[in-house]
Design an enzyme around this catalytic site. Structure first.
Site, mmCIF file in Angstrom:
data_model
loop_
_atom_site.group_PDB
_atom_site.id
_atom_site.type_symbol
_atom_site.label_atom_id
_atom_site.label_comp_id
_atom_site.label_asym_id
_atom_site.label_seq_id
_atom_site.Cartn_x
_atom_site.Cartn_y
_atom_site.Cartn_z
ATOM 1 N N LEU A 65 -38.230 -10.150 -19.871
ATOM 2 C CA LEU A 65 -37.421 -9.275 -19.271
ATOM 3 C C LEU A 65 -36.228 -8.871 -20.183
ATOM 4 O O LEU A 65 -35.275 -9.372 -20.491
ATOM 5 C CB LEU A 65 -36.459 -9.996 -17.992
ATOM 6 C CG LEU A 65 -35.710 -9.352 -17.083
ATOM 7 C CD1 LEU A 65 -36.323 -7.944 -16.584
ATOM 8 C CD2 LEU A 65 -35.148 -10.178 -16.087
ATOM 9 N N ALA A 66 -36.537 -7.577 -20.909
ATOM 10 C CA ALA A 66 -35.739 -7.049 -21.542
ATOM 11 C C ALA A 66 -34.332 -6.373 -20.870
ATOM 12 O O ALA A 66 -34.751 -5.522 -20.167
ATOM 13 C CB ALA A 66 -36.442 -6.176 -22.655
ATOM 14 N N HIS A 67 -33.211 -6.568 -21.359
ATOM 15 C CA HIS A 67 -32.066 -6.094 -20.708
ATOM 16 C C HIS A 67 -30.912 -6.020 -22.004
ATOM 17 O O HIS A 67 -31.021 -6.804 -22.878
ATOM 18 C CB HIS A 67 -31.683 -6.667 -19.450
ATOM 19 C CG HIS A 67 -31.512 -8.228 -19.599
ATOM 20 N ND1 HIS A 67 -32.623 -9.206 -19.956
ATOM 21 C CD2 HIS A 67 -30.285 -9.021 -19.648
ATOM 22 C CE1 HIS A 67 -32.007 -10.386 -20.013
ATOM 23 N NE2 HIS A 67 -30.567 -10.178 -19.876
ATOM 24 N N SER A 68 -29.882 -5.415 -21.450
ATOM 25 C CA SER A 68 -28.757 -5.458 -22.205
ATOM 26 C C SER A 68 -27.482 -5.368 -21.334
ATOM 27 O O SER A 68 -27.642 -5.013 -20.241
ATOM 28 C CB SER A 68 -28.603 -4.415 -23.446
ATOM 29 O OG SER A 68 -27.650 -4.689 -24.268
#
Length: 149
Positions: A65-68
């Site tokens: 789960l890619a996020h920033s």
């Protein structure tokens, strides 16, 4: 809300054999860049976070789960999914990933319902198995639509 964000425009199925983890994040995020949900600086930030903090986005077997952090280029809450037929290693072969989710958030709370819905979907072993075996976007949509209601 989460499942409504995933549709034929925000889901991809690719082979994955030719991708490294950075390319996987970029490709998974591309539908959100193209529809104006996020800017390319947000994609760069997601990659930088993994480089700085390690594979913490690997949230379960075969799932990232890619996020920033929220940024000005994030226009709304967004979610995309790229399923790879071949696993792509996230930093090392200890973290093979086939389901690449990308989450964008405009603040620290508006995306929490998306995470909750996504968690419910992925904690169901039958759903997860069907997603991992999916060969087409329609296969994935069938799993997602089975969760509605």
């Amino acid at each position: 809300m989460a499942l409504e964000l995933l549709n034929s425009q925000t889901i991809q199925v690719v082979d994955g054999e030719e991708l490294d983890w950075k390319e996987a994040i970029q490709k998974a995020a591309n539908p959100l860049v193209e529809n104006g949900t996020i800017g390319t600086d947000y994609v760069d930030s997601m990659i930088q976070v993994v480089m700085d903090k390690g594979p913490y986005i690997n949230i379960g077997p075969n799932i990232a789960l890619a996020h920033s952090r929220p940024q000005a280029s994030v226009k709304k809450v967004g979610l995309s999914l790229m399923k790879t037929n071949q696993p792509v290693n996230l930093l090392s072969d200890e973290h093979p990933v086939k389901l690449w989710f990308v989450l964008s958030a405009v603040d620290s709370t508006s995306h929490l319902s998306v995470i909750q819905e996504l968690s419910k979907l992925l904690m169901n072993n039958q759903n997860l198995d069907q997603l991992l075996k999916a060969k087409t976007v329609d296969d994935i949509l069938v799993v997602l639509h089975s969760q509605e209601g």
